[in-house]
Scaffold this motif. Sequence first.
Motif, mmCIF file in Angstrom:
data_model
loop_
_atom_site.group_PDB
_atom_site.id
_atom_site.type_symbol
_atom_site.label_atom_id
_atom_site.label_comp_id
_atom_site.label_asym_id
_atom_site.label_seq_id
_atom_site.Cartn_x
_atom_site.Cartn_y
_atom_site.Cartn_z
ATOM 1 N N ALA A 82 0.689 -1.221 -0.113
ATOM 2 C CA ALA A 82 0.001 -0.050 0.255
ATOM 3 C C ALA A 82 0.193 1.543 -0.186
ATOM 4 N N THR A 83 2.291 1.294 0.637
ATOM 5 C CA THR A 83 3.053 2.449 0.819
ATOM 6 C C THR A 83 4.231 2.028 0.836
ATOM 7 N N ASN A 84 4.719 0.553 0.569
ATOM 8 C CA ASN A 84 6.281 0.385 1.154
ATOM 9 C C ASN A 84 6.796 1.172 -0.507
ATOM 10 N N HIS A 85 7.771 1.450 -0.334
ATOM 11 C CA HIS A 85 9.171 1.019 -1.394
ATOM 12 C C HIS A 85 9.576 -0.468 -2.618
ATOM 13 N N VAL A 86 9.241 -0.711 -3.197
ATOM 14 C CA VAL A 86 9.615 -1.353 -4.013
ATOM 15 C C VAL A 86 10.521 -1.308 -5.199
ATOM 16 N N ALA A 87 11.353 -2.000 -4.647
ATOM 17 C CA ALA A 87 12.754 -2.416 -6.366
ATOM 18 C C ALA A 87 13.010 -3.585 -7.008
ATOM 19 N N THR A 88 12.753 -3.634 -8.330
ATOM 20 C CA THR A 88 13.074 -4.729 -9.023
ATOM 21 C C THR A 88 14.696 -4.965 -9.954
ATOM 22 N N ARG A 235 -6.050 4.881 -2.054
ATOM 23 C CA ARG A 235 -6.337 5.444 -0.372
ATOM 24 C C ARG A 235 -4.725 4.829 0.437
ATOM 25 N N GLY A 236 -3.808 4.181 0.430
ATOM 26 C CA GLY A 236 -2.934 3.887 1.190
ATOM 27 C C GLY A 236 -3.062 3.034 2.138
ATOM 28 N N THR A 237 -4.029 1.942 1.756
ATOM 29 C CA THR A 237 -4.459 0.500 3.200
ATOM 30 C C THR A 237 -4.583 -0.593 2.299
ATOM 31 N N TYR A 238 -4.827 -1.104 3.648
ATOM 32 C CA TYR A 238 -5.400 -2.492 2.835
ATOM 33 C C TYR A 238 -7.001 -3.043 3.190
#
Length: 307
Positions: A82-88, A235-238
């Motif tokens: 929802a809000t965390n930075h993800v890198a691939t 919404r930045g939620t689950y």
Amino acid sequence: MRIRATVAAVSALSGALALSAFAAPAAQAEESAASVASYRAAVAKIRQAAQAESGSQRAGARYDLDVSFSNFKIAKAIKVGATNHVATTVSYTLTHGADVDITADDFITDPIIYRGSYTSPDNRLFGNKPAKCTAASATTATCKGTIDVYPGAHELINTDAGTWRAAAEATAFNGQDPAGEEFDQSKVGYAGKGGLGTTLVQRHSKLTVDASPEPVQKNKTITITGKLSRANWDRGTYNGYVEQPVQLQFRKKNSDTYSTVKTIKTNATGNLKTTVKATQDGYFRYVFAGTTTTPAVNATGDFVDVQ
């Protein structure tokens, strides 16, 4: 199209790239968020000019860089919360003409993923830093970069979940300073190619299970509850994932193998509830097979002591 906030801010303030962002030592440039944003703004201008071309009419007068891309490799799926930075991590082969200096401070290449068409995307994601290339021969190099995703910065909306296409680009500024009065864009080379591959950008999922009562008498009823939820990028939620089939599975106390007991569906809020008879000690879990927009997930098994 949504663009990274840092790029938009620098583009609005400076309108161009300071060549010093390229000329700085590599370690210093990597540590500078301003440098990263600046080169993005400059490359974006070149890209837009290149993609605006039609027929022999050039917009921006940049020249076609003798570079091509192949062997593009990216994860099959990118799971984004929802809000965390993800890198691939992404890798690809860059093939170039003998006159293209890929070691120059102002030569830049990047992997990109996009929704919609390459020339007019609905959304585009890229890395925080340029890809790093290692020469494999005089005219080929293996390049590695990242795709960085910031859902908390509104880079994604829920309808973005699903299949994205991959692209790569390269820009050779050849010493030209876009911020300078004598900037000659005809001396800037650019190459870009879409349709190099695909990946799924998915709304990260969570699944819980709770079996009760614990302990329970043999042949008595056990109630098993749980919830399937997934990231809501809007919404930045689950929030609960509704009307989805989920398997209830059981594993005997001294076994390593789960077997399916039944399949039920989540309700209007993503909740799960069913009952079974208590016959022996073991673990219950819920299992969701996943969809194009949402990855598969297994709940951690909940042990029931049958007395």
